[in-house]
Design a protein around this motif. Structure first.
Motif, PDB file in Angstrom:
ATOM      1  N   SER A 103       0.822  -1.208   0.000  1.00 59.19           N
ATOM      2  CA  SER A 103       0.000   0.000   0.000  1.00 59.19           C
ATOM      3  C   SER A 103       0.858   1.260   0.000  1.00 59.19           C
ATOM      4  CB  SER A 103      -0.938   0.000   1.208  1.00 59.19           C
ATOM      5  OG  SER A 103      -1.937  -0.987   1.062  1.00 59.19           O
ATOM      6  N   ILE A 104       1.937   1.253   0.772  1.00 59.05           N
ATOM      7  CA  ILE A 104       2.842   2.411   0.772  1.00 59.05           C
ATOM      8  C   ILE A 104       3.396   2.640  -0.628  1.00 59.05           C
ATOM      9  CG2 ILE A 104       5.075   3.277   1.585  1.00 59.05           C
ATOM     10  CD1 ILE A 104       4.481   1.867   4.256  1.00 59.05           C
ATOM     11  N   MET A 105       3.857   1.573  -1.263  1.00 56.73           N
ATOM     12  CA  MET A 105       4.425   1.711  -2.607  1.00 56.73           C
ATOM     13  C   MET A 105       3.376   2.176  -3.612  1.00 56.73           C
ATOM     14  SD  MET A 105       7.227  -1.384  -2.951  1.00 56.73           S
ATOM     15  CE  MET A 105       6.116  -2.703  -2.456  1.00 56.73           C
ATOM     16  N   MET A 106       2.133   1.736  -3.416  1.00 55.47           N
ATOM     17  CA  MET A 106       1.066   2.158  -4.315  1.00 55.47           C
ATOM     18  C   MET A 106       0.850   3.664  -4.234  1.00 55.47           C
ATOM     19  SD  MET A 106      -1.120   0.586  -6.434  1.00 55.47           S
ATOM     20  CE  MET A 106      -1.423  -1.031  -5.717  1.00 55.47           C
ATOM     21  N   TRP A 107       0.738   4.191  -2.999  1.00 55.86           N
ATOM     22  CA  TRP A 107       0.557   5.635  -2.834  1.00 55.86           C
ATOM     23  C   TRP A 107       1.752   6.399  -3.391  1.00 55.86           C
ATOM     24  CZ3 TRP A 107      -3.808   8.088  -1.659  1.00 55.86           C
ATOM     25  CH2 TRP A 107      -4.833   7.377  -1.042  1.00 55.86           C
TER      26      TRP A 107
END
Length: 198
Positions: free
Chosen positions: A121-125
């Motif tokens: 999720s961090i990488m997605m944002w």
């Protein structure tokens, strides 16, 4: 609640503060992209934003849509130990003494973790807003050093910390009620969440 507000302060419906009007618009209005953008009025004198624990695990298409609507916004992510994070949600569900439709803690944990990855999720944002527009914070730092946590956010947003808010920053708001976690429950949650912590 809205009806009570109208009865107690009818002037609020059309008054200068307009809170009841905003409540009615939120509850019954048409929620499209333009409505969403109106929640963040352009004003060079102040920053606007919103907060929700639900945003972090949004699916990619919704993150992409936010990036399209508000490409210059900055994203603050406050990470909490998964045991504390899940237990916080569990306490809300257990307000009436059970896990409701989930039935058991095991089912509840499985539902909270299904298809979720903290790192993913961090990488997605970051992929949609850039690493310079995504700030990752640690919830423990808020508990241990609230003023430093606050000034770190201010630096990220490019605003000056307000020294008069120092006491306010240290106050707890919306604190959960009771419900200390059992060590065995904590161990189970940590085992279940281990793969998501990478």
């Amino acid at each position: 609640i809205v009806a009570k507000g109208i009865v107690n302060r009818p002037s609020r419906l059309l008054g200068s503060d307009g809170q009841v009007r905003r409540d009615l618009s939120y509850l019954f209005g048409r929620h499209d992209d333009q409505w969403y953008l109106r929640q963040f009025p352009a004003d060079g004198a102040k920053l606007t934003g919103e907060i929700s624990p639900q945003y972090f695990f949004l699916p990619e298409e919704q993150i992409a849509r936010i990036a399209q609507l508000l490409p210059g916004c900055k994203i603050l992510i406050s990470l909490r130990d998964p045991v504390g994070w899940i237990w916080s949600f569990a306490r809300m569900v257990m307000k009436y003494g059970s896990f409701g439709r989930f039935g058991t803690l095991e089912n509840f944990v499985a539902a909270r973790l299904e298809g979720k990855s903290f790192a993913g999720s961090i990488m997605m944002w970051q992929s949609y807003f850039g690493t310079d527009h995504v700030k990752v914070l640690i919830y423990d730092d808020l508990c241990n050093e609230p003023w430093s946590y606050y000034t770190d956010i201010c630096a990220f947003l490019g605003i000056e910390p307000d020294p008069t808010r120092k006491a306010l920053v240290s106050q707890k708001v919306n604190a959960g009620q009771g419900g200390l976690i059992d060590p065995d429950q904590a161990a189970f949650i940590r085992r279940a969440a281990r793969s998501q912590m990478e």
